[in-house]
Design a protein around this motif. Sequence first.
Motif, PDB file in Angstrom:
ATOM      1  N   HIS A 521      31.873  42.612  46.369  1.00 31.57           N
ATOM      2  CA  HIS A 521      32.634  41.872  45.763  1.00 31.57           C
ATOM      3  C   HIS A 521      32.622  40.400  46.109  1.00 31.57           C
ATOM      4  N   ALA A 522      32.106  40.103  47.144  1.00 31.69           N
ATOM      5  CA  ALA A 522      31.764  38.658  47.927  1.00 31.69           C
ATOM      6  C   ALA A 522      31.064  37.754  46.821  1.00 31.69           C
ATOM      7  N   GLY A 523      30.110  38.355  46.178  1.00 35.66           N
ATOM      8  CA  GLY A 523      29.432  37.557  45.028  1.00 35.66           C
ATOM      9  C   GLY A 523      30.014  37.333  43.648  1.00 35.66           C
ATOM     10  N   VAL A 524      31.211  38.190  43.389  1.00 34.49           N
ATOM     11  CA  VAL A 524      31.623  38.365  42.036  1.00 34.49           C
ATOM     12  C   VAL A 524      32.250  37.047  41.616  1.00 34.49           C
ATOM     13  N   ALA A 525      32.014  36.448  40.280  1.00 42.96           N
ATOM     14  CA  ALA A 525      32.901  35.228  39.826  1.00 42.96           C
ATOM     15  C   ALA A 525      34.366  35.798  39.927  1.00 42.96           C
ATOM     16  N   CYS A 526      35.403  34.879  40.126  1.00 44.93           N
ATOM     17  CA  CYS A 526      36.654  35.225  40.041  1.00 44.93           C
ATOM     18  C   CYS A 526      37.144  35.678  38.427  1.00 44.93           C
ATOM     19  N   VAL A 527      36.435  35.189  37.732  1.00 42.52           N
ATOM     20  CA  VAL A 527      36.979  35.571  36.167  1.00 42.52           C
ATOM     21  C   VAL A 527      36.377  36.848  35.606  1.00 42.52           C
ATOM     22  N   ARG A 528      35.369  37.472  36.805  1.00 43.18           N
ATOM     23  CA  ARG A 528      35.311  38.780  36.220  1.00 43.18           C
ATOM     24  C   ARG A 528      36.528  39.768  36.611  1.00 43.18           C
ATOM     25  N   CYS A 529      37.415  39.530  37.547  1.00 46.03           N
ATOM     26  CA  CYS A 529      38.363  40.178  37.825  1.00 46.03           C
ATOM     27  C   CYS A 529      39.638  39.832  37.219  1.00 46.03           C
ATOM     28  N   HIS A 530      39.913  38.624  37.293  1.00 49.63           N
ATOM     29  CA  HIS A 530      40.972  38.101  36.666  1.00 49.63           C
ATOM     30  C   HIS A 530      40.704  37.474  35.247  1.00 49.63           C
ATOM     31  N   VAL A 531      41.258  38.304  34.408  1.00 47.62           N
ATOM     32  CA  VAL A 531      40.709  37.955  32.845  1.00 47.62           C
ATOM     33  C   VAL A 531      42.238  37.457  32.172  1.00 47.62           C
ATOM     34  N   PRO A 532      41.971  37.048  31.051  1.00 44.94           N
ATOM     35  CA  PRO A 532      43.311  36.422  30.371  1.00 44.94           C
ATOM     36  C   PRO A 532      43.972  37.719  29.777  1.00 44.94           C
ATOM     37  N   ASP A 533      45.512  37.638  29.744  1.00 50.09           N
ATOM     38  CA  ASP A 533      46.261  38.317  29.127  1.00 50.09           C
ATOM     39  C   ASP A 533      46.393  38.252  27.610  1.00 50.09           C
ATOM     40  N   ALA A 534      47.391  39.205  26.887  1.00 52.72           N
ATOM     41  CA  ALA A 534      47.374  38.881  25.454  1.00 52.72           C
ATOM     42  C   ALA A 534      47.731  37.692  25.128  1.00 52.72           C
ATOM     43  N   ALA A 535      48.503  36.734  26.090  1.00 53.28           N
ATOM     44  CA  ALA A 535      48.990  35.517  25.777  1.00 53.28           C
ATOM     45  C   ALA A 535      47.745  34.408  25.845  1.00 53.28           C
ATOM     46  N   GLY A 536      46.737  34.827  26.334  1.00 51.30           N
ATOM     47  CA  GLY A 536      45.497  33.940  26.805  1.00 51.30           C
ATOM     48  C   GLY A 536      45.646  33.304  28.263  1.00 51.30           C
ATOM     49  N   VAL A 537      46.823  33.995  29.032  1.00 52.08           N
ATOM     50  CA  VAL A 537      46.678  33.249  30.399  1.00 52.08           C
ATOM     51  C   VAL A 537      46.142  34.271  31.328  1.00 52.08           C
ATOM     52  N   ARG A 538      45.016  33.602  32.248  1.00 48.91           N
ATOM     53  CA  ARG A 538      44.301  34.383  33.132  1.00 48.91           C
ATOM     54  C   ARG A 538      45.234  34.696  34.242  1.00 48.91           C
ATOM     55  N   ARG A 539      45.407  35.943  34.442  1.00 49.76           N
ATOM     56  CA  ARG A 539      46.381  36.482  35.575  1.00 49.76           C
ATOM     57  C   ARG A 539      45.538  36.787  36.926  1.00 49.76           C
ATOM     58  N   PHE A 540      46.496  36.275  37.883  1.00 49.94           N
ATOM     59  CA  PHE A 540      45.972  36.411  39.149  1.00 49.94           C
ATOM     60  C   PHE A 540      46.890  37.064  39.911  1.00 49.94           C
ATOM     61  N   GLN A 541      48.237  37.254  39.788  1.00 55.18           N
ATOM     62  CA  GLN A 541      49.047  38.131  40.338  1.00 55.18           C
ATOM     63  C   GLN A 541      49.223  39.336  39.685  1.00 55.18           C
ATOM     64  N   GLY A 542      49.233  40.473  40.230  1.00 61.37           N
ATOM     65  CA  GLY A 542      49.376  41.699  39.451  1.00 61.37           C
ATOM     66  C   GLY A 542      48.035  42.145  39.037  1.00 61.37           C
ATOM     67  N   THR A 543      46.878  41.662  39.581  1.00 64.14           N
ATOM     68  CA  THR A 543      45.509  42.248  39.247  1.00 64.14           C
ATOM     69  C   THR A 543      45.414  43.625  39.789  1.00 64.14           C
ATOM     70  N   PRO A 544      45.300  44.578  39.089  1.00 65.89           N
ATOM     71  CA  PRO A 544      44.921  45.962  39.483  1.00 65.89           C
ATOM     72  C   PRO A 544      43.908  45.924  40.682  1.00 65.89           C
ATOM     73  N   ARG A 545      44.086  46.906  41.677  1.00 67.59           N
ATOM     74  CA  ARG A 545      42.836  47.057  42.741  1.00 67.59           C
ATOM     75  C   ARG A 545      42.374  48.234  42.538  1.00 67.59           C
ATOM     76  N   ASP A 546      42.759  49.096  41.919  1.00 63.41           N
ATOM     77  CA  ASP A 546      41.969  50.406  41.698  1.00 63.41           C
ATOM     78  C   ASP A 546      40.424  50.121  41.296  1.00 63.41           C
ATOM     79  N   CYS A 547      39.505  50.933  41.813  1.00 61.06           N
ATOM     80  CA  CYS A 547      38.122  50.672  41.361  1.00 61.06           C
ATOM     81  C   CYS A 547      37.981  50.896  39.871  1.00 61.06           C
ATOM     82  N   ARG A 548      38.744  51.886  39.348  1.00 63.96           N
ATOM     83  CA  ARG A 548      38.522  52.075  37.829  1.00 63.96           C
ATOM     84  C   ARG A 548      39.104  51.203  36.879  1.00 63.96           C
ATOM     85  N   ALA A 549      40.036  50.261  37.535  1.00 60.98           N
ATOM     86  CA  ALA A 549      40.316  49.130  36.628  1.00 60.98           C
ATOM     87  C   ALA A 549      39.409  48.128  36.151  1.00 60.98           C
TER      88      ALA A 549
END
Length: 632
Positions: A521-549
């Motif tokens: 996980h240390a080498g993964v870019a932020c945008v790989r996990c924090h993706v935009p929602d339906a409104a186009g806002v990149r989500r940081f809070q509430g990002t799921p932590r389960d592996c399968r997400a």
Amino acid sequence: MRGGAATSLFGGAAIVALAGWVAVREPSPGPLASPHAGVAALAGPANCGACHGEGGFTNKCLACHGEIREQVESGAGYHGAKWRDGERDCAACHGEHYGGAFPLVNDVSWQREDPAAFDHGHVAFGLTGAHAELGCPQCHRPAFAGDAWPTATGAHAPRASSFLGLTQACIRCHEDTHGAATHGRCTECHDQCSFEAGRFDHARVFALEGAHATVACEACHRGWRRGAPSTNEPAMPFDRVAGRRCEQCHTSPHTAPNEAGFGAECRQCHTTSRFTPHTFAANAHPERFPLRGAHATITCAACHGRAEPLADVSPRACVTCHTNPHGVGGTEMPLANANDCASCHREDSWRLTAAVAAIHADRGFPLAGAHASVDCRACHRPGHALPARAATRCDACHTSPHTTAFEGDCTSCHRLDDAAWQPGARTRMRVADHARTGFPLTAPHERLACDACHRAEPAVPYATRFPGRTPDDCAACHRDPHAGQFAGRTNGCRACHAATHFMPSTFGHAEHDAFPLTGGHAGVACVRCHVPDAAGVRRFQGTPRDCRACHADPHRGQLTDRSASCTRCHTSTERWSADGFDHATHSRFPLVGVHQGVACRACHVERRAPDGSRFVHYRPLGTRCKDCHRVR
């Protein structure tokens, strides 16, 4: 011939069927139709000769039906047209002896054509325009047809079902609203398209020029109203009007006794196009009061009101007509004669003469730059004496839109000879000056144009566009790309972003304490996990932590019921190996004996899914020996 073929065939078939039915039920000939059966002279076997016999059947019909006989003899009407075309057999259109229910006027009478589509080609007047859109019952009414003609055997039946009796005179159907003067002459002015008198040549009696061309008829021909004559006004029929001279229809506005010199010839100053503006030229005004400058463009009524007739105006001082804006008696004006308006104002407009600028300069306040175009009343307000002000004290008239750091020192950025308030400040405001406002222009703010922060709203004066902001109030100018996810965070935007640049952010792995970034996980870019929602806002809070997400399930759902998390078997974020899997406790087949040395892939082989992808088969597997070993 017009009409629908289906309707014609059906109607004809109905008549033939009815005639056949009557022939079977009744001896030949059958009973008379109801109109004839109700006439005593025709009813009964003893009266057959009334219609049959010497002269033929058609002559007998015409002898009884005089109204139709007149059409035949004069060649008028529908029957006259049929007679001229050689169709002279009444029985061909009007069948008889088919019983009382059989209509004498039927589809055969209409030549097997829908009556609504009947062609009135025999009518000399012609059905065009508005008449062509009318239905038969709208014209063929008993009220329009007049009294029925008597027959040779007695009075004719009522007109309720007859198409006879109409004439082509307009007043037979339409009310004559014009009276005896134009009685019966409707087509001289009107046609069948509309009621408007578009065909009447008014120039023969009175040319309708200018404004007269748009006046409604009843404006001159008073007492007439469309639909019915008026009883409230004296009758003024179309063959005569009040007169042809202006004063016979129009009331002169020049009624004062001393205006008699204008006479009754209105065209000396006015045209027929409209009453105003007049054609009276300014240079024709009496020499005792020449019309110069602004006086040449104002209306006559501005000076010649009801109290000031046209013939009684003499030269006078300005204050005779104009209110002195400088106070009663001119006490506000530092002049010898306050009523001498020409010392400062020109006659062509109220704007000041060059002498005013000289007066201002002598008194220590030159009218330079924007001040040269300011209305006098902006500074010299009504009811106040002329103020004595210093040219360098801007705050005596203007409220500073800035902080107290600039109060009273406008000339450091603005000059009196600037044409506007904005350009001078833009060219002379320096970065060092901006720091005095409490908002230093650190990079990259020092490269921005003033309007980037001090936005030019069209409805807001430039002098009020200077918001009071602090350097850490980023949201006052910049849109929050996180849509409030970090609202209330200490230091605001500066917690993650530098003042000199927005990207990259200063948020690192150490701050990512909610989800430690270790291993892969240390080498993964932020945008790989924090993706935009339906409104186009990149989500940081509430990002799921389960592996399968974030990760696809390589086991294709085989193990989803065994654990809620992948970490049960995969304990390391460094590699994907299942170090935490225990075959003895995590499966139903403990590895004992020789099975402990067997490679996983010996039992869990790779298979191909229906979609072509490959996966390792873990479940279900048999636990019996023969499920893996063959018996020799």
